[in-house]
Write a protein that holds these residues in place. Structure first.
Motif, PDB file in Angstrom:
ATOM      1  N   THR A 184       0.853  -1.184   0.000  1.00 14.94           N
ATOM      2  CA  THR A 184       0.000   0.000   0.000  1.00 14.94           C
ATOM      3  C   THR A 184       0.889   1.234   0.000  1.00 14.94           C
ATOM      4  OG1 THR A 184      -0.098   0.175   2.400  1.00 14.94           O
ATOM      5  CG2 THR A 184      -1.803  -1.194   1.327  1.00 14.94           C
ATOM      6  N   VAL A 185       0.317   2.355  -0.362  1.00 12.97           N
ATOM      7  CA  VAL A 185       1.072   3.609  -0.376  1.00 12.97           C
ATOM      8  C   VAL A 185       1.622   3.902   1.020  1.00 12.97           C
ATOM      9  CG1 VAL A 185       0.862   6.104  -0.730  1.00 12.97           C
ATOM     10  CG2 VAL A 185      -0.153   4.523  -2.375  1.00 12.97           C
ATOM     11  N   SER A 186       0.849   3.625   2.050  1.00 13.18           N
ATOM     12  CA  SER A 186       1.348   3.882   3.406  1.00 13.18           C
ATOM     13  C   SER A 186       2.490   2.934   3.772  1.00 13.18           C
ATOM     14  CB  SER A 186       0.226   3.834   4.441  1.00 13.18           C
ATOM     15  OG  SER A 186      -0.486   2.638   4.359  1.00 13.18           O
TER      16      SER A 186
ATOM     17  N   ALA B  99       5.514   4.370   2.068  1.00 20.08           N
ATOM     18  CA  ALA B  99       5.965   5.536   2.835  1.00 20.08           C
ATOM     19  C   ALA B  99       6.746   5.107   4.062  1.00 20.08           C
ATOM     20  CB  ALA B  99       4.762   6.388   3.237  1.00 20.08           C
ATOM     21  N   SER B 100       6.262   4.096   4.742  1.00 19.31           N
ATOM     22  CA  SER B 100       6.939   3.596   5.932  1.00 19.31           C
ATOM     23  C   SER B 100       8.315   3.041   5.587  1.00 19.31           C
ATOM     24  CB  SER B 100       6.072   2.525   6.602  1.00 19.31           C
ATOM     25  OG  SER B 100       6.719   1.983   7.708  1.00 19.31           O
TER      26      SER B 100
ATOM     27  N   VAL C  20       3.278   9.938   3.194  1.00 15.14           N
ATOM     28  CA  VAL C  20       2.451   9.371   2.126  1.00 15.14           C
ATOM     29  C   VAL C  20       2.366  10.342   0.949  1.00 15.14           C
ATOM     30  CG1 VAL C  20       0.077   8.700   1.537  1.00 15.14           C
ATOM     31  CG2 VAL C  20       1.128   7.842   3.632  1.00 15.14           C
ATOM     32  N   SER C  21       2.267  11.628   1.234  1.00 13.90           N
ATOM     33  CA  SER C  21       2.185  12.619   0.155  1.00 13.90           C
ATOM     34  C   SER C  21       3.423  12.584  -0.738  1.00 13.90           C
ATOM     35  CB  SER C  21       1.988  14.024   0.723  1.00 13.90           C
ATOM     36  OG  SER C  21       3.079  14.372   1.554  1.00 13.90           O
TER      37      SER C  21
ATOM     38  N   HIS D  43       3.051   9.745  -3.257  1.00 15.94           N
ATOM     39  CA  HIS D  43       2.209  10.188  -4.367  1.00 15.94           C
ATOM     40  C   HIS D  43       3.002  11.080  -5.324  1.00 15.94           C
ATOM     41  CE1 HIS D  43      -1.503   8.405  -3.001  1.00 15.94           C
ATOM     42  NE2 HIS D  43      -1.302   8.905  -1.792  1.00 15.94           N
TER      43      HIS D  43
END
Length: 117
Positions: free
Chosen positions: A15-17, A20-21, A27-28, A31
């Protein structure tokens, strides 16, 4: 979207999150990486995901963004790029993303340049 893509594209996704992690960024920013062509994402199972193979530990796989840029400049859309990256190629051998992950990104980028023009 995933119904016309090779099964390997959605085999293991984050997932995007999760991305990011792993990258230790907001998260931005993930993107933004997608918008700028450093990563590709797709909708799968109702959420936006990134193929896990696009990450190497805590970084984006070296050579991926350059390959994406070459293909985009050549007129390929994200779906076509994802399909090409994950389609087996006997001459590599394996898929272009497999070769990129193995450190053979220059060879893959040369092939992408030849296809794009």
């Amino acid at each position: 979207m995933s119904e016309t893509l090779p099964a390997a594209v959605t085999e293991e996704t984050l997932t995007v999150s999760d991305v990011a992690s792993r990258l230790s960024i907001p998260v931005s920013r993930v993107h933004q990486l997608v918008r700028e062509g450093h990563l590709l994402s797709l909708k799968h199972g109702g959420e936006v995901v990134v193929p896990a193979v696009f990450l190497d530990g805590n970084d984006v796989v070296r050579g991926l963004s350059g390959t994406i840029s070459v293909l985009r400049d050549g007129g390929y859309d994200n779906r076509e790029i994802l399909t090409w990256l994950f389609t087996e190629d006997e001459s590599l051998p394996g898929s272009p993303i497999g070769a990129i992950s193995a450190g053979r990104h220059k060879e893959v980028k040369r092939r992408a340049q030849a296809m794009a023009f």
